[in-house]
Design an enzyme around this catalytic site. Structure first.
Site, PDB file in Angstrom:
ATOM      1  N   HIS A   1       1.288   1.421  -1.542  1.00 58.08           N
ATOM      2  CA  HIS A   1       0.922   2.657  -2.223  1.00 58.08           C
ATOM      3  C   HIS A   1       1.803   3.750  -1.658  1.00 58.08           C
ATOM      4  O   HIS A   1       1.904   3.894  -0.440  1.00 58.08           O
ATOM      5  CB  HIS A   1      -0.555   2.977  -1.985  1.00 58.08           C
ATOM      6  CG  HIS A   1      -1.083   4.009  -2.939  1.00 58.08           C
ATOM      7  ND1 HIS A   1      -0.698   5.323  -2.875  1.00 58.08           N
ATOM      8  CD2 HIS A   1      -1.927   3.910  -3.984  1.00 58.08           C
ATOM      9  CE1 HIS A   1      -1.303   5.991  -3.851  1.00 58.08           C
ATOM     10  NE2 HIS A   1      -2.058   5.156  -4.542  1.00 58.08           N
TER      11      HIS A   1
ATOM     12  N   ARG B   1      -1.137  13.346  -7.479  1.00 62.58           N
ATOM     13  CA  ARG B   1       0.109  13.565  -8.228  1.00 62.58           C
ATOM     14  C   ARG B   1      -0.167  13.732  -9.721  1.00 62.58           C
ATOM     15  O   ARG B   1       0.484  14.522 -10.398  1.00 62.58           O
ATOM     16  CB  ARG B   1       1.077  12.403  -8.004  1.00 62.58           C
ATOM     17  CG  ARG B   1       1.801  12.473  -6.664  1.00 62.58           C
ATOM     18  CD  ARG B   1       2.609  11.218  -6.385  1.00 62.58           C
ATOM     19  NE  ARG B   1       1.733  10.111  -6.035  1.00 62.58           N
ATOM     20  CZ  ARG B   1       1.924   8.853  -6.406  1.00 62.58           C
ATOM     21  NH1 ARG B   1       2.949   8.530  -7.162  1.00 62.58           N
ATOM     22  NH2 ARG B   1       1.074   7.921  -6.032  1.00 62.58           N
TER      23      ARG B   1
END
Lengths: 531, 228
Positions: free
Chosen positions: A317, A337
């Site tokens: 990740h 994000r």
């Protein structure tokens, strides 16, 4: 807690934030992405993997840490006579996370006699930690076909088509199932489910329950398991599968984790929902994963003759915590994000489009911190790049972080970091095993009759790279499919005399290759005595 | 001591003294001290509620709580974990319930026993206002309970301290499920899509894609439009 150079870097990040609000970093062209992955993704490093010497995948490259387990001898001595079965059920489900829970509820609803066993507590699994969301083509501008294309593209075009078809077609059905179970998804006032982009999605189809999506799904499923009185045993890991003389799976050898006493359960069908390998710390990375993610299911199924697919593709990740040290490796959800935070280097400059697929963003961060030397370095020497979380409040309005990311905010707040005002330092962390046990669209093991696999233990669905929001989805889709098919299969299955003869055979094979000094499954990582 | 050596602190695990490096979480301090955790460890990330820990620091009469995976060990800490708490949980069929106060009280008759002592709020590692949540439950404000209790990780520390023997976290999940099933507006677009799929309207398009070669799929993928 910040070093002077970190503070200096944070000032740069803050100084050009308003400028960056207008700046869109270009997406990677397909060829650029390919070369970035080859140069910087850990999967492609020569020293992280080796070919496994024994078993159905002999010759295939996989991470050292997994190969070590596949080349180990059994934790059960197959020569010691087994205790007589303590029960005989239609469907034995091994694993108490989201996939196991979905399978158990579905199988029992169809009238099967079910037993769920789990290594830790019911619901102790990666499911509970998934914050970001669950994908489903629920909106008018979307369709299972568009979702299908995204899954395949994200996976590198090596996914199994029938599995992706099952995944994308069942997605809205699973979401509806959760709605009916009283799972609290975030909604508009008119009932429209909120949805956002995730890395690699072409439609905003990431549905969520604030940033406790997995926790909300798991606690709802667990509550329903208790309401439906599904029989379960906690602190009861499986050690080996039991096969009959024709190689059909007919149950498992389990262990009371607290007393050490072995236990045999006979089953018409067995569903492995044991999760992935995060706690093996592949390539030395920290991990986002649950304490119990030690690949037990892969080891047992491999000895029973199951093939593994795409085990050389590991998901890092991109945004694991790099600072503070106490949170090292913990997940910072992709949603940060999705709702506006950019990734910036020590100079406060963007270096990658924030919503590339996870493999590409991870590789870009590793390149920034190694070859380019533009990472910020923590007091313990850990390099990372900034995830500019204060941008979220500028774009979406003050209060957004505490409303939409309460879990994330709270975790940082516990260590004195206010992510609404300060950017957070991140570095890739071991997140997901993209591959797993070879299954068909019903969750059936291709090689081992009577064995079903659901959740992270299964392979082929996500190809070489899973997209955000497709794991909370796959545990439900394949949990329910496996539960359904196993319940039907249980009616006609006639397993013969069960034994551990296959385990004895594996032990001989590893011994002949000069291996097998260690034992597996390991059940838990060993952190005793470490700081 | 050279500067590179980590500073060592003393903590008391179930009354026994251990020296551990400063800066570790309680969970890692337990492991450093030699404990192999079976109970009392779960997600290690603050989500699962497995590692509720009660502690006191030397010279302070107050009991404190925290999640072992999220709390840094402090010098002079006396700690023990609460890995399991025997709590009463009601059995119910969600589809047969009505979302009102009568349902809450029928399933949890101890609900009105709350004495308003605020022990639950003080003990919550998620810093939820548990007493307010219970007050809302007693008024039948199911939407309010659902909203305010959403971040509950069901660690059970509230129930462990409650003089009225309430099980706050089970009341809260009942309210959340009632709210989501009966009070929140339904997602009509989802129901419509489910019907389309069940009637087979999505099959042809999917089968078409499933029949394409990887190269053909890649072409389609690279040309797909992306929602802004």
């Amino acid at each position: 807690m910040y070093t002077p150079s970190m503070l200096e870097s944070m000032a740069k990040v803050s100084a050009n934030r308003s400028h960056r609000l207008q700046e869109k970093h270009p997406r990677l062209a397909p060829a650029e992405k390919d070369s970035l992955l080859r140069a910087f993704h850990p999967d492609f490093r020569a020293d992280t993997q080796r070919p496994v010497q024994v078993g159905p995948n002999a010759g295939d490259r996989m991470p050292h840490e997994l190969v070590d387990l596949l080349e180990a001898s059994s934790a059960v001595d197959p020569e010691v006579p087994l205790p007589s079965p303590s029960c005989h059920v239609d469907v034995l489900i091994i694993g108490g996370g989201g996939a196991g829970a979905a399978a158990a509820l579905t199988a029992q609803e169809l009238g099967a006699r079910v037993l769920l066993v789990t290594k830790l507590r019911l619901g102790d699994a990666n499911t509970v930690m998934a914050q970001g969301g669950i994908q489903a083509a629920s909106k008018a501008n979307d369709s299972p076909a568009i979702h299908y294309l995204d899954v395949f593209g994200g996976g590198g075009f090596v996914n199994k088509p029938e599995l992706v078809q099952a995944l994308t077609q069942d997605a809205p059905l699973c979401l509806q199932w959760l709605e009916d179970l009283g799972c609290m998804f975030s909604k508009e006032r008119d009932g429209t489910l909120l949805s956002i982009h995730g890395g690699g999605t072409s439609r905003k189809r990431m549905h969520f329950a604030r940033d406790y999506t997995g926790a909300e799904i798991m606690r709802t499923l667990r509550d329903e398991l208790l309401n439906q009185k599904v029989p379960y045993i906690e602190f009861c890991p499986a050690l080996e599968l039991l096969l009959d003389e024709k190689g059909r799976c007919g149950g498992a050898v389990l262990q009371n984790f607290e007393t050490g006493r072995p236990m045999v359960v006979q089953a018409q069908a067995t569903i492995l929902a044991t999760g992935g390998f995060g706690r093996l710390h592949v390539s030395g990375f920290p991990t986002t994963n649950h304490y119990g993610a030690t690949a037990d299911g892969l080891v047992m199924a491999y000895r029973a003759g199951a093939r593994l697919v795409a085990m050389d593709a590991t998901q890092f990740h991109p945004t694991g915590v790099a600072h503070p040290e106490q949170m090292l490796g913990q997940l910072v959800t992709e949603k940060v994000r999705s709702i506006g935070a950019q990734l910036v280097n020590v100079e406060g400059e963007q270096f990658v489009f924030p919503l590339e697929t996870r493999d590409a963003v991870s590789a870009a961060i590793i390149r920034e911190c190694t070859e380019r030397g533009r990472g910020a370095v923590t007091p313990t020497g850990q390099a990372g790049v900034w995830l500019d979380s204060p941008m979220i409040e500028l774009i979406q309005g003050a209060g957004t972080i505490r409303r939409e990311l309460p879990a994330m905010w709270r975790q940082y707040d516990r260590f004195g970091i206010d992510m609404t005002k300060e950017p957070i330092l991140i570095y890739p962390t071991l997140h997901y095993q993209n591959g797993g046990i070879d299954i068909d669209e019903h969750g059936r093991s291709i090689q081992v009759p009577g064995l079903y696999v659901a959740g992270e233990a299964a392979g082929g669905i996500h190809g070489r790279n899973r997209l955000m929001g497709n794991s909370l989805l796959d545990i439900l889709v394949f949990g329910r499919r496996a539960g359904r098919h196993a319940a039907q299969h249980a009616v006609t299955a006639e397993p013969g005399a069960l034994s551990l003869a296959h385990v004895a055979r594996c032990n001989r094979e590893v011994a002949a290759a000069g291996l097998g000094q260690t034992k597996a499954p390991i059940l838990l990582p060993d952190y005793v005595g470490r700081s | 001591m050279t500067p590179s050596e980590p500073e060592v602190i003393t903590i008391h695990i179930m009354g026994k003294a251990y020296q551990v490096p400063r800066g570790l979480t309680i969970m890692r301090a337990l492991e450093y001290a030699g404990y192999r955790l079976l109970r009392g460890a779960g997600c290690r990330g603050g989500f699962c509620g497995a590692c509720g820990t009660v502690y006191r620091t030397a010279g302070d009469y107050r009991l404190k709580v925290g999640l072992a995976c999220q709390t840094v060990a402090e010098p002079g800490m006396y700690l023990t974990q609460i890995p399991f708490f025997p709590a009463n949980r009601a059995q119910y069929r969600l589809e047969q319930l009505k979302p009102n106060l009568a349902t809450l009280v029928r399933l949890y008759p101890e609900l009105p026993r709350c004495v308003g002592c605020n022990s639950c709020t003080k003990v919550c590692p998620q810093e939820l206002d548990v007493m307010d949540i219970m007050a809302r439950a007693m008024r039948g404000d199911i939407a309010g309970v659902a909203d305010r209790s959403f971040d509950c990780i069901m660690c059970g520390l509230c129930a462990s301290r409650c003089p009225a023997e309430e099980v706050q976290y089970y009341v809260a999940i009942l309210a959340r499920r009632l709210y989501s099933r009966y009070l929140a507006p339904p997602a009509r677009h989802l129901t419509a899509r489910v019907r389309e799929i069940q009637e087979g309207h999505c099959d042809a398009e999917l089968s078409e894609l499933a029949a394409l070669s990887p190269a053909q799929l890649k072409q389609k993928y690279d040309a797909r439009d992306i929602e802004v």
